[in-house]
Design a protein around this motif. Structure first.
Motif, PDB file in Angstrom:
ATOM      1  N   LEU A 144     -33.244  -3.018   9.818  1.00 37.60           N
ATOM      2  CA  LEU A 144     -32.433  -3.668  10.854  1.00 37.60           C
ATOM      3  C   LEU A 144     -31.981  -5.068  10.446  1.00 37.60           C
ATOM      4  CD1 LEU A 144     -31.348  -3.403  13.757  1.00 37.60           C
ATOM      5  CD2 LEU A 144     -33.531  -4.310  14.555  1.00 37.60           C
ATOM      6  N   LEU A 145     -32.878  -5.830   9.816  1.00 41.43           N
ATOM      7  CA  LEU A 145     -32.567  -7.208   9.456  1.00 41.43           C
ATOM      8  C   LEU A 145     -32.138  -7.342   7.993  1.00 41.43           C
ATOM      9  CD1 LEU A 145     -35.569  -8.924  11.287  1.00 41.43           C
ATOM     10  CD2 LEU A 145     -33.221  -8.605  12.118  1.00 41.43           C
ATOM     11  N   ARG A 146     -32.062  -6.203   7.322  1.00 40.97           N
ATOM     12  CA  ARG A 146     -31.665  -6.168   5.910  1.00 40.97           C
ATOM     13  C   ARG A 146     -32.544  -7.088   5.060  1.00 40.97           C
ATOM     14  NH1 ARG A 146     -26.779  -5.761   8.812  1.00 40.97           N
ATOM     15  NH2 ARG A 146     -25.698  -3.812   8.401  1.00 40.97           N
ATOM     16  N   LEU A 147     -33.827  -6.937   5.221  1.00 40.46           N
ATOM     17  CA  LEU A 147     -34.791  -7.725   4.446  1.00 40.46           C
ATOM     18  C   LEU A 147     -35.011  -7.031   3.112  1.00 40.46           C
ATOM     19  CD1 LEU A 147     -37.403  -8.368   7.271  1.00 40.46           C
ATOM     20  CD2 LEU A 147     -35.563  -9.881   6.522  1.00 40.46           C
ATOM     21  N   SER A 148     -35.096  -7.805   2.062  1.00 45.54           N
ATOM     22  CA  SER A 148     -35.203  -7.216   0.735  1.00 45.54           C
ATOM     23  C   SER A 148     -36.624  -6.784   0.390  1.00 45.54           C
ATOM     24  CB  SER A 148     -34.683  -8.186  -0.326  1.00 45.54           C
ATOM     25  OG  SER A 148     -35.416  -9.396  -0.272  1.00 45.54           O
ATOM     26  N   ASP A 149     -37.617  -7.581   0.725  1.00 45.90           N
ATOM     27  CA  ASP A 149     -38.990  -7.240   0.377  1.00 45.90           C
ATOM     28  C   ASP A 149     -39.970  -7.924   1.323  1.00 45.90           C
ATOM     29  OD1 ASP A 149     -38.836  -9.876  -0.385  1.00 45.90           O
ATOM     30  OD2 ASP A 149     -39.331  -9.535  -2.468  1.00 45.90           O
ATOM     31  N   ARG A 176     -33.925 -15.168   6.940  1.00 48.03           N
ATOM     32  CA  ARG A 176     -32.777 -16.059   6.815  1.00 48.03           C
ATOM     33  C   ARG A 176     -31.911 -16.084   8.079  1.00 48.03           C
ATOM     34  NH1 ARG A 176     -34.092 -17.700   2.268  1.00 48.03           N
ATOM     35  NH2 ARG A 176     -34.149 -16.613   0.316  1.00 48.03           N
ATOM     36  N   GLU A 177     -32.197 -15.239   9.032  1.00 52.45           N
ATOM     37  CA  GLU A 177     -31.411 -15.167  10.261  1.00 52.45           C
ATOM     38  C   GLU A 177     -31.707 -16.393  11.123  1.00 52.45           C
ATOM     39  OE1 GLU A 177     -28.822 -14.379  12.895  1.00 52.45           O
ATOM     40  OE2 GLU A 177     -28.991 -13.038  11.171  1.00 52.45           O
ATOM     41  N   ALA A 178     -30.725 -17.287  11.217  1.00 56.27           N
ATOM     42  CA  ALA A 178     -30.912 -18.581  11.891  1.00 56.27           C
ATOM     43  C   ALA A 178     -31.330 -18.429  13.346  1.00 56.27           C
ATOM     44  CB  ALA A 178     -29.633 -19.410  11.783  1.00 56.27           C
ATOM     45  N   ASP A 179     -30.733 -17.504  14.070  1.00 53.93           N
ATOM     46  CA  ASP A 179     -31.071 -17.347  15.489  1.00 53.93           C
ATOM     47  C   ASP A 179     -32.512 -16.867  15.675  1.00 53.93           C
ATOM     48  OD1 ASP A 179     -28.574 -18.222  16.235  1.00 53.93           O
ATOM     49  OD2 ASP A 179     -27.743 -16.208  16.502  1.00 53.93           O
ATOM     50  N   LEU A 180     -32.980 -15.990  14.792  1.00 55.68           N
ATOM     51  CA  LEU A 180     -34.369 -15.531  14.874  1.00 55.68           C
ATOM     52  C   LEU A 180     -35.337 -16.659  14.506  1.00 55.68           C
ATOM     53  CD1 LEU A 180     -34.217 -11.913  13.407  1.00 55.68           C
ATOM     54  CD2 LEU A 180     -34.681 -12.581  15.766  1.00 55.68           C
ATOM     55  N   LEU A 181     -34.968 -17.445  13.503  1.00 50.42           N
ATOM     56  CA  LEU A 181     -35.807 -18.590  13.141  1.00 50.42           C
ATOM     57  C   LEU A 181     -35.878 -19.605  14.279  1.00 50.42           C
ATOM     58  CD1 LEU A 181     -34.725 -19.075   9.427  1.00 50.42           C
ATOM     59  CD2 LEU A 181     -36.976 -18.338  10.251  1.00 50.42           C
ATOM     60  N   ALA A 182     -34.759 -19.811  14.962  1.00 46.23           N
ATOM     61  CA  ALA A 182     -34.733 -20.735  16.106  1.00 46.23           C
ATOM     62  C   ALA A 182     -35.607 -20.203  17.243  1.00 46.23           C
ATOM     63  CB  ALA A 182     -33.297 -20.952  16.580  1.00 46.23           C
ATOM     64  N   LEU A 183     -35.547 -18.895  17.469  1.00 45.21           N
ATOM     65  CA  LEU A 183     -36.372 -18.280  18.504  1.00 45.21           C
ATOM     66  C   LEU A 183     -37.859 -18.426  18.151  1.00 45.21           C
ATOM     67  CD1 LEU A 183     -36.000 -16.634  21.166  1.00 45.21           C
ATOM     68  CD2 LEU A 183     -36.348 -14.591  19.758  1.00 45.21           C
ATOM     69  N   ILE A 187     -26.653 -10.204  15.097  1.00 42.27           N
ATOM     70  CA  ILE A 187     -27.002 -10.350  13.687  1.00 42.27           C
ATOM     71  C   ILE A 187     -25.792  -9.964  12.852  1.00 42.27           C
ATOM     72  CG2 ILE A 187     -28.484  -9.504  11.848  1.00 42.27           C
ATOM     73  CD1 ILE A 187     -30.717  -9.580  13.735  1.00 42.27           C
ATOM     74  N   LEU A 188     -25.417 -10.869  11.976  1.00 40.23           N
ATOM     75  CA  LEU A 188     -24.279 -10.632  11.092  1.00 40.23           C
ATOM     76  C   LEU A 188     -24.788 -10.464   9.669  1.00 40.23           C
ATOM     77  CD1 LEU A 188     -21.867 -13.301  12.593  1.00 40.23           C
ATOM     78  CD2 LEU A 188     -21.836 -10.836  12.994  1.00 40.23           C
ATOM     79  N   PRO A 189     -24.071  -9.761   8.792  1.00 33.95           N
ATOM     80  CA  PRO A 189     -22.872  -8.971   9.076  1.00 33.95           C
ATOM     81  C   PRO A 189     -23.239  -7.726   9.855  1.00 33.95           C
ATOM     82  CG  PRO A 189     -23.526  -8.630   6.805  1.00 33.95           C
ATOM     83  CD  PRO A 189     -24.503  -9.610   7.391  1.00 33.95           C
ATOM     84  N   GLY A 190     -22.287  -7.138  10.403  1.00 35.19           N
ATOM     85  CA  GLY A 190     -22.558  -5.959  11.216  1.00 35.19           C
ATOM     86  C   GLY A 190     -21.416  -5.650  12.137  1.00 35.19           C
TER      87      GLY A 190
END
Length: 178
Positions: free
Chosen positions: A110-115, A121-128, A145-148
């Motif tokens: 969902l968040l396109r995490l590599s490992d 790196r998603e700024a809004d999630l980090l802010a939350l 969440i972008l891109p999408g």
């Protein structure tokens, strides 16, 4: 001559007893080292004196309890890992700097995490996550969440040592229907 012979025999018996006690203590020490090194199935043998037999028995009891505890924790970890990986919602545990300590398949997709060891790196999630950490309370928000674009409902829950557990539920299909 009799006194010298008695003294020599006594000295020999004393030295022999000292060596066997030393060997017994050395056996307990080596066994304890192996247990401390992770060989939890190892058992200490010290047959020479009652004291060292009691010490060996105490080490063996400790090793058995420790082995049982470790096996129980390993079993529980396996169960929780299986549960986490089969969840439909994404779960991510991050530290203060945003480093990902834990994530499941749904979160990685969902968040396109590599490992596992990367950074969120998603700024809004980090802010939350930061808001949750600052308030020391659970906070929730809908995030694009972008891109999408992908739309998620995110819940941030402070855990310990500045870590935050993020749970993300994909709302993309619901938003498209709206």
């Amino acid at each position: 001559l009799l006194i010298l012979a008695t003294g020599a025999v006594s000295l020999w018996v004393l030295l022999r007893a000292s060596v066997s006690v030393h060997d017994s203590i050395d056996s307990v020490t080596q066994g304890a080292g192996r247990i401390a090194g992770g060989e939890l199935a190892h058992r200490v043998v010290a047959p020479v004196t009652e004291e060292t037999r009691q010490l060996a028995a105490a080490f063996n009891n400790m090793a058995a309890v420790l082995q049982e505890t470790v096996e129980g924790l390993t079993h529980e970890r396996t169960r929780l890992s299986a549960l986490l990986e089969t969840m439909g919602d994404g779960v991510v545990l991050i530290d203060r700097s945003g480093k990902i300590e834990l994530s499941n398949n749904a979160a990685r997709r969902l968040l396109r995490l590599s490992d596992q060891g990367g950074r969120l790196r998603e700024a809004d999630l980090l802010a939350l996550a930061e808001e949750s950490r600052a308030k020391q309370a659970r906070v929730q928000d809908d995030i694009d969440i972008l891109p999408g674009p992908r739309y998620v409902s995110a819940i941030a829950t402070p855990v310990d040592n500045g870590r935050v557990l993020l749970t993300v539920h994909d709302l993309t299909a619901v938003r498209h229907l709206d």
